[in-house]
Enzyme design. Sequence first.
Site, mmCIF file in Angstrom:
data_model
loop_
_atom_site.group_PDB
_atom_site.id
_atom_site.type_symbol
_atom_site.label_atom_id
_atom_site.label_comp_id
_atom_site.label_asym_id
_atom_site.label_seq_id
_atom_site.Cartn_x
_atom_site.Cartn_y
_atom_site.Cartn_z
ATOM 1 N N THR A 1 0.764 -1.345 -0.089
ATOM 2 C CA THR A 1 0.072 -0.055 -0.018
ATOM 3 C C THR A 1 0.985 1.252 -0.001
ATOM 4 O O THR A 1 2.215 1.046 0.183
ATOM 5 C CB THR A 1 -0.922 0.217 1.331
ATOM 6 O OG1 THR A 1 -0.095 0.131 2.328
ATOM 7 C CG2 THR A 1 -1.786 -1.263 1.290
ATOM 8 N N LYS B 1 8.228 1.713 -0.095
ATOM 9 C CA LYS B 1 8.590 1.310 -1.257
ATOM 10 C C LYS B 1 9.429 2.055 -1.868
ATOM 11 O O LYS B 1 10.634 1.836 -2.111
ATOM 12 C CB LYS B 1 7.274 1.134 -2.314
ATOM 13 C CG LYS B 1 6.243 0.189 -1.804
ATOM 14 C CD LYS B 1 5.076 0.101 -2.991
ATOM 15 C CE LYS B 1 4.614 1.589 -3.122
ATOM 16 N NZ LYS B 1 3.861 2.172 -1.737
ATOM 17 N N ASP C 1 10.236 3.037 -10.107
ATOM 18 C CA ASP C 1 9.365 3.472 -8.891
ATOM 19 C C ASP C 1 7.971 3.676 -9.469
ATOM 20 O O ASP C 1 8.144 4.163 -10.545
ATOM 21 C CB ASP C 1 9.980 4.539 -8.047
ATOM 22 C CG ASP C 1 9.283 4.697 -6.772
ATOM 23 O OD1 ASP C 1 8.687 3.581 -6.083
ATOM 24 O OD2 ASP C 1 9.189 5.510 -6.062
ATOM 25 N N GLU C 2 7.068 3.759 -8.749
ATOM 26 C CA GLU C 2 5.577 4.119 -9.120
ATOM 27 C C GLU C 2 5.461 3.154 -10.378
ATOM 28 O O GLU C 2 4.775 3.902 -11.527
ATOM 29 C CB GLU C 2 5.436 5.478 -9.504
ATOM 30 C CG GLU C 2 6.026 6.591 -8.256
ATOM 31 C CD GLU C 2 5.000 6.302 -7.242
ATOM 32 O OE1 GLU C 2 4.017 5.509 -7.313
ATOM 33 O OE2 GLU C 2 5.248 7.164 -6.085
#
Length: 216
Positions: free
Chosen positions: A10, A15, A86-87
Amino acid sequence: MPELVFFSGTMDCGKSTLALQIGHNRSARGLQGVIFTRDDRAGEGKLSSRLGLVTEAVEAGPGMDLYAYLVAQLSQGGRVDYVIVDEAQFLAPEQIDQLARVVDDLDMDVFAFGITTDFRTKLFPGSQRLIELADRIEQLQVEALCWCGARATHNARTIEGEMVVAGAQVVVGDVDRPAGEVGYEVLCRRHHRRRMTAASARAGALSPEVLPVSSG
């Protein structure tokens, strides 16, 4: 053997911090990598964590061929030992296919970080393709918590503290946006189903539990 690894969780579970740590550990061993990101909270071409750490990255915009970008870097004499993304949930499925090709054809590890589902509990297309193709899927060990203290499993979009369940799938925001702006909050499944955010829970607690009854 090189791998395509998907680190999922989440919002607010670390992350981006882990992505930065992986990059740091490899650069400390003399390895050179390319970091891709998309719609980071710190702006275009940035990879940032909520701990305040920020590094430069390559913005993986719509239509960008990630495999071709890396081949061009190598063809120009550049060195690339690994790739961090990332993302990754914001990438198109075909861009995830390109990352798999990077692993298979260029023999590079690819570490992708992203949210699995959106604020409606629907899979992001990029995350769905990663689940289909990844050699390994890692659930982040740092547990984000719902306002009630339970493990957060769902991302909620909020406006004025109220949860909304309609709108575009991608609206850039964060878990610490001021009230009145589009923001996000992590919730357990129970409170996501009930659409009960921290703000609405506080409002409910302040409301009288029993209606006044006239004795007349």
